[in-house]
Each structure stands twice: as structure tokens, then as C-alpha cells.
Scaffold this motif. Structure first.
Motif, PDB file in Angstrom:
ATOM      1  N   VAL A 198       0.867  -1.182   0.000  1.00 38.89           N
ATOM      2  CA  VAL A 198       0.000   0.000   0.000  1.00 38.89           C
ATOM      3  C   VAL A 198       0.906   1.235   0.000  1.00 38.89           C
ATOM      4  O   VAL A 198       1.629   1.462   0.971  1.00 38.89           O
ATOM      5  N   PRO A 199       0.884   2.018  -1.081  1.00 40.42           N
ATOM      6  CA  PRO A 199       1.663   3.259  -1.069  1.00 40.42           C
ATOM      7  C   PRO A 199       0.996   4.272  -0.145  1.00 40.42           C
ATOM      8  O   PRO A 199      -0.228   4.337  -0.066  1.00 40.42           O
ATOM      9  N   GLN A 200       1.803   5.052   0.551  1.00 43.37           N
ATOM     10  CA  GLN A 200       1.239   6.066   1.455  1.00 43.37           C
ATOM     11  C   GLN A 200       2.046   7.361   1.414  1.00 43.37           C
ATOM     12  O   GLN A 200       3.267   7.330   1.479  1.00 43.37           O
ATOM     13  N   GLY A 201       1.341   8.484   1.276  1.00 46.40           N
ATOM     14  CA  GLY A 201       1.982   9.798   1.323  1.00 46.40           C
ATOM     15  C   GLY A 201       1.720  10.419   2.685  1.00 46.40           C
ATOM     16  O   GLY A 201       2.184   9.931   3.709  1.00 46.40           O
ATOM     17  N   GLY A 202       0.910  11.482   2.721  1.00 47.22           N
ATOM     18  CA  GLY A 202       0.637  12.172   3.980  1.00 47.22           C
ATOM     19  C   GLY A 202      -0.456  11.533   4.804  1.00 47.22           C
ATOM     20  O   GLY A 202      -0.747  11.989   5.908  1.00 47.22           O
ATOM     21  N   ASN A 203      -1.092  10.489   4.260  1.00 47.71           N
ATOM     22  CA  ASN A 203      -2.177   9.775   4.964  1.00 47.71           C
ATOM     23  C   ASN A 203      -3.328  10.716   5.337  1.00 47.71           C
ATOM     24  O   ASN A 203      -3.911  10.591   6.407  1.00 47.71           O
ATOM     25  N   THR A 204      -3.629  11.639   4.427  1.00 46.23           N
ATOM     26  CA  THR A 204      -4.786  12.526   4.650  1.00 46.23           C
ATOM     27  C   THR A 204      -5.979  12.125   3.788  1.00 46.23           C
ATOM     28  O   THR A 204      -7.000  12.812   3.781  1.00 46.23           O
ATOM     29  N   GLY A 205      -5.834  11.051   3.029  1.00 45.79           N
ATOM     30  CA  GLY A 205      -6.919  10.595   2.151  1.00 45.79           C
ATOM     31  C   GLY A 205      -8.167  10.293   2.972  1.00 45.79           C
ATOM     32  O   GLY A 205      -8.079   9.911   4.140  1.00 45.79           O
ATOM     33  N   LEU A 206      -9.317  10.461   2.340  1.00 50.10           N
ATOM     34  CA  LEU A 206     -10.572  10.351   3.097  1.00 50.10           C
ATOM     35  C   LEU A 206     -11.398   9.123   2.692  1.00 50.10           C
ATOM     36  O   LEU A 206     -12.549   9.001   3.072  1.00 50.10           O
ATOM     37  N   ALA A 261      -7.184  22.151   2.035  1.00 53.36           N
ATOM     38  CA  ALA A 261      -7.004  22.433   3.462  1.00 53.36           C
ATOM     39  C   ALA A 261      -6.006  21.485   4.124  1.00 53.36           C
ATOM     40  O   ALA A 261      -5.460  21.788   5.178  1.00 53.36           O
ATOM     41  N   SER A 262      -5.725  20.324   3.517  1.00 50.80           N
ATOM     42  CA  SER A 262      -4.767  19.362   4.079  1.00 50.80           C
ATOM     43  C   SER A 262      -3.339  19.640   3.615  1.00 50.80           C
ATOM     44  O   SER A 262      -2.461  18.784   3.728  1.00 50.80           O
ATOM     45  N   ARG A 263      -3.096  20.840   3.106  1.00 58.63           N
ATOM     46  CA  ARG A 263      -1.825  21.179   2.449  1.00 58.63           C
ATOM     47  C   ARG A 263      -0.574  20.896   3.303  1.00 58.63           C
ATOM     48  O   ARG A 263       0.481  20.599   2.766  1.00 58.63           O
ATOM     49  N   ALA A 313      -0.640  16.663   3.137  1.00 57.64           N
ATOM     50  CA  ALA A 313      -0.845  15.986   1.842  1.00 57.64           C
ATOM     51  C   ALA A 313       0.386  16.198   0.968  1.00 57.64           C
ATOM     52  O   ALA A 313       0.998  17.268   0.973  1.00 57.64           O
ATOM     53  N   THR A 314       0.755  15.155   0.226  1.00 57.63           N
ATOM     54  CA  THR A 314       1.989  15.188  -0.567  1.00 57.63           C
ATOM     55  C   THR A 314       1.687  15.336  -2.060  1.00 57.63           C
ATOM     56  O   THR A 314       0.558  15.089  -2.507  1.00 57.63           O
ATOM     57  N   LEU A 315       2.730  15.666  -2.812  1.00 63.80           N
ATOM     58  CA  LEU A 315       2.550  15.771  -4.265  1.00 63.80           C
ATOM     59  C   LEU A 315       2.165  14.405  -4.850  1.00 63.80           C
ATOM     60  O   LEU A 315       1.295  14.308  -5.703  1.00 63.80           O
TER      61      LEU A 315
END
Ligand code: FAD
Length: 458
Positions: A70-78, A136-138, A141-143
Motif C-alpha cells: 500500500v503506497p502512502q503519502g501524507g495519509n490525509t486521504g478520506l 485544506a490538508s496542504r 498531503a503530498t505531491l
């Protein structure tokens, strides 16, 4: 831990270094629960590679061992897309944080997938430019995350979604092969648009490691108005009137009386206007005094459709906070993790959809509070359902998404399908459409090693 698991973890450590393979339950806790608190999984290990070569070696090792990732960036996904619900390896992009170049002439930014949106914005602003995407999750949240979810946000009305900002990409396929399409060209029609395909693929086709983003010239001045509107139709007419007056819209956000009241209670804010209204429209237009005069003139022409308005020169944080605090207030004020459904409909259907939804919910789930807000210009409504009993989540989701389909809408406007909506992905897509998507996935990831439970599984 089984012996074969230990040897697999050792192999990962030999690639990225032991300190970058996390297995301790307390240490991995933040990687296995999502932002909403709804999804909590478990993982064999969180791996944090430092560059594309390490990502490639990690994916090749997982492929050989038959362990899903599972790829994960900032983990702000909803939508639960970044959470390992079945013990998958979490591949975190937390160390892919290099900003390689800001080119002020070509107006591009080249950066690692783990760079946050806020940092990329800062880097662009140092050159008088900006990222075309804002949300708002700037700060987290990642590119890579915004590309993989094709994030929208508050600037879509002017700049388009993340896919429209993406010029080039470097990504690693599930077997470790590196795909690079990296051209600083506005026009490049040699074959399929692979960066565009990876945008919105939610970590199911490849792990994005580097991105080449288009940058925009930000407006030097803006004007912000918070308007109390009689109806959604009146708010839409106002947006149309502003555009016809030659104003450039930077944002057009819809809120409801209930949403503003929730935010006020949560943040202890005074009323935004001295009149009450069933709907609130927050608009931002580019320009200085002339734009402000034109804005006032459109507001006056609207007559009784507008109950009142407050206008401030941008950035107008005071006015924006009523909109930007919605997500946080919804999460804090619900007695159970809120059900968050991000949908879109054609503009003409927004009002009928909201009215029908209110009636549907009152009939079937009278105890549930619905807070709807969103990006009005894009037909995008965030339906947030508070106080939903845990056993009712699926039934209420089904009710809302079927209602969306009846209004010719999309069950996911910008957050993606993830796990949360995987069961409903056929609403609004034909069987052939789904078959083509499955074929693409099978071509890029034949063994379904990447995010196997996200989007329609094969
Ligand atoms: C307060 C708040 C406000 C928000 N507002 C908006 C909004 O206005 N508009 C909007 O669109 N979203 C919004 N979101 C949702 C979220 O911020 C976006 O979906 C964002 O794009 C996720 O980025 P991330 O780095 O956190 O990705 P994650 O949450 O880590 O991952 C999201 C998905 O992308 C995949 N992924 C992540 N990185 C990669 C990579 N490098 N390669 C391959 N796959 C990857 C994951 O597997 C997962 O499926 C909001 C969230 C919060 C908490």
C-alpha cells in the motif's frame, strides 16, 4: 513473527537500512489508521525508501515474496486508500522530499513525491509563482498523494484538478521497473497520456516517486465575498453573474446554514453576516479596486436573492475560516466517525439533489445530521453525515450514492474510490468501462500487488 517474515523484513532492511523498516506496533500506529479514524489496519512493515532506486528494489522484493504493498503519502486521504487492511507492506514516501528545481521561465516544479503541498507552494512562491492546487490538508498531503488521487480543492474552478497540473512523472511498477515520462512540454502527443493515467489511479498502477508540475502566476490581488444566498439557484446565478461581468473566479464555495452554525460552535466564532441565510457562498475573484467595484455591482444586481454580504481584500482569512474549518468541525462534532461522501452532479442538479437527499435522510435516518458543503463551481458537494450508528454506515452510503446516480452525478468527485466506495464503483460506469479499467490494471500490475483492495478488485 514467523521466520519467513523475519527474513523478508531483513531483506527490506538490506535495501533501505534497518532504521527505515518500521515494525514496532506503537511506531507504525500512525501509518495504519486513517485521518477519519474509520480505517485501522495492520502491516508487516512500514518501509521508507530514500529514492526511486530504493523504491524499485523494495517493490521487486515484495513482488518476489508475493507481499502486497500500500503506497502512502501524507495519509490525509478520506476514502481509506492508504491503509493496509490486510497486512500489506506500507511503502511510505516520507523520505522522497527533495525539491529538485523550480524553473521560473518554463514555470515548472520538479520534486519528490513526498514533498508536501505546502512546501511545494512555498518553493514556488519564492519565485513569484504558485502551485495550481490548494486544499485544506496542504501541510500534510503530498505531491504523490494529490497526483494519485487527482485531488481537486479550492482552485479547480480556475486551474483545473491535479491532473491538469501534471507535466511529467517518474513511477515504479509493481515488479520494480521504473517508468519515466518527463517532458517540460505543453504539447506532446506521442502516444497515450501516461502521467494523466497515473493521476487518480490511487496507488493501484504504480508508486509515484517524482513529479514535474506546472506552476501558475498567482493573482497579485484578490477580493473575497461571503454572501448569504436565498437558494443554491441564487448562488449559481451569482457565480454566473460574476463571470459574465468579466471577473476571474479564484474560488466559489457553497456552505449551508447548518454547516456555518456547526463551525461557529466548534471554533467559537461570531456570525459571518448580520443576517441569517439558508446558504452561504464564498467567492474569491482576482483584481484590486476595480474588481471590488464590479463585485459590489453584481451583488447589488442580484436583488433579494442575496440576503447580505461581507467583502474583504484577500487573503481574507477571517471569511475563509468559515469554509476551511468545515472538515475539522465535522470530525470533532460527530459522536461517531463521520461518513464523508464526496460527490458531484451537473450544476442544474445540485439543488434538486440536495432537496431529495434531505427528504431521503429524514425518512430513513432521522437521527443523522447532514452537513453539505463544497466547490459550487465544479458541481462538487461534500456530503458529511454525523452521528451515524456504526452498523448503519453501509446502508446510508448506499442511499446517498444511489441518489447521486439518479441525478446523473459521480460517486467520487475528488477524494477517489479507495476502500470506502469500492462496492459502488459500478454506479455511473458501464460494464465495458469497468472491463477496460480492469485490463489496464492487469497490464501494469498482473499479480495485483499494489493496493489490491482499492478500486474495483479484479
Ligand atoms: C482537512 C482535509 C481537507 C481535504 N480537502 C481536500 C480537497 O479539498 N480536495 C481533495 O481532493 N482532497 C481533499 N482532502 C483529501 C486528501 O488530502 C487528498 O486526497 C490528498 O490528495 C491525499 O494526499 P496524501 O499525500 O495524504 O495521500 P495518502 O492519503 O497517503 O494516499 C491517498 C491515496 O493515494 C495513494 N498514494 C499516495 N501517495 C502515493 C504515491 N506516491 N504513489 C502512488 N500512490 C500513492 C495511496 O495509496 C492512497 O490510495 C482533504 C483531506 C483533509 C484531511
Amino acid at each position: 513473527m514467523a521466520v519467513h517474515t523475519q527474513s523478508f523484513v531483513d531483506e527490506l532492511a538490506s535495501i533501505v537500512g534497518a532504521a527505515q523498516v518500521l515494525t514496532d506496533r506503537d511506531v507504525v500506529a500512525g501509518y495504519v489508521t486513517d485521518w477519519t479514524g474509520h480505517w485501522t489496519g495492520h502491516t508487516v512493515a512500514v518501509v521508507r525508501p530514500a529514492d526511486t532506486a530504493e523504491v524499485s528494489a523494495v517493490l521487486a522484493a515484495c513482488h518476489r515474496a508475493g507481499v502486497a504493498v500500500v503506497p502512502q503519502g501524507g495519509n490525509t486521504g478520506l476514502v481509506g486508500g492508504s491503509i493496509p487492511m490486510h497486512g500489506e507492506v506500507v511503502l511510505s514516501t516520507a523520505r522522497l522530499t527533495g525539491i529538485e528545481q523550480v524553473d521560473p521561465v518554463g514555470r515548472t516544479l520538479a520534486a519528490g513525491a513526498g514533498v508536501t503541498v505546502a512546501r511545494a507552494q512555498q518553493a514556488a512562491r519564492e519565485h513569484g509563482l504558485d502551485l495550481g492546487v490548494d486544499l485544506a490538508s496542504r501541510d500534510s498531503a503530498t505531491l504523490g498523494g494529490i497526483v494519485s488521487t487527482n485531488a481537486g480543492g479550492i482552485r479547480v474552478i480556475k486551474n483545473g484538478n491535479t491532473r491538469s497540473q501534471l507535466l511529467g512523472i517518474e513511477a515504479v511498477l509493481s515488479d520494480g521497473r521504473v517508468l519515466t515520462r518527463w517532458k517540460e512540454l505543453t504539447k506532446d502527443n506521442v502516444g497515450y497520456d501516461l502521467p494523466g493515467l497515473l493521476a487518480g489511479s490511487e496507488g493501484t498502477l504504480a508508486v509515484v516517486t517524482r513529479v514535474l508540475m506546472r506552476l501558475i502566476v498567482p493573482p497579485s490581488e484578490t477580493q473575497v465575498a461571503l454572501v448569504g444566498a436565498e437558494s443554491v439557484r441564487a448562488a449559481l446565478r451569482l457565480v454566473d453573474g460574476l463571470q459574465r461581468a468579466g471577473l476571474t473566479l479564484e474560488a466559489a464555495e457553497l456552505m449551508t446554514r447548518a454547516g456555518v452554525a456547526l463551525v461557529r460552535g466548534h471554533r467559537d466564532l461570531r456570525a459571518p453576516l448580520d443576517v441569517d441565510a439558508p446558504f452561504y457562498l464564498l467567492v474569491e475573484v482576482s483584481g484590486g479596486d476595480e474588481a471590488q467595484a464590479a463585485l459590489f455591482s453584481v451583488l447589488e444586481d442580484a436583488g433579494t436573492a442575496v440576503r447580505g454580504a461581507a467583502v474583504e481584500a484577500g487573503p481574507a482569512h477571517r471569511l475563509w475560516q468559515y469554509r476551511e474549518s468545515h472538515t475539522e468541525a465535522v470530525s470533532a462534532e460527530s459522536s461517531t466517525p463521520p461518513v464523508k461522501l464526496d460527490i458531484s452532479t451537473p450544476l442544474r442538479e445540485i439543488e434538486p439533489f440536495l432537496t431529495a437527499l434531505r427528504d431521503d435522510l429524514a425518512a430513513a435516518f432521522p437521527a443523522v445530521r447532514a452537513i453539505c458543503f463544497g466547490h459550487l463551481g465544479d458541481g462538487n458537494v461534500h456530503v458529511n453525515l454525523l452521528d451515524v450508528a456504526v452498523g448503519q454506515r453501509e446502508a446510508i452510503t448506499d442511499l446517498v450514492l444511489r441518489r447521486v446516480a439518479r441525478h446523473e452525478g459521480s460517486i467520487s468527485a475528488e477524494h477517489g474510490v479507495g476502500r470506502a466506495k469500492a462496492a459502488w464503483v459500478g454506479l455511473g460506469r458501464t460494464e465495458v468501462d469497468l472491463e477496460v479499467m480492469r485490463s489496464i490494471r492487469a497490464a501494469l500490475d498482473p499479480a495485483t500487488m499494489l493496493n489490491p483492495h482499492v478500486l474495483p478488485a479484479r
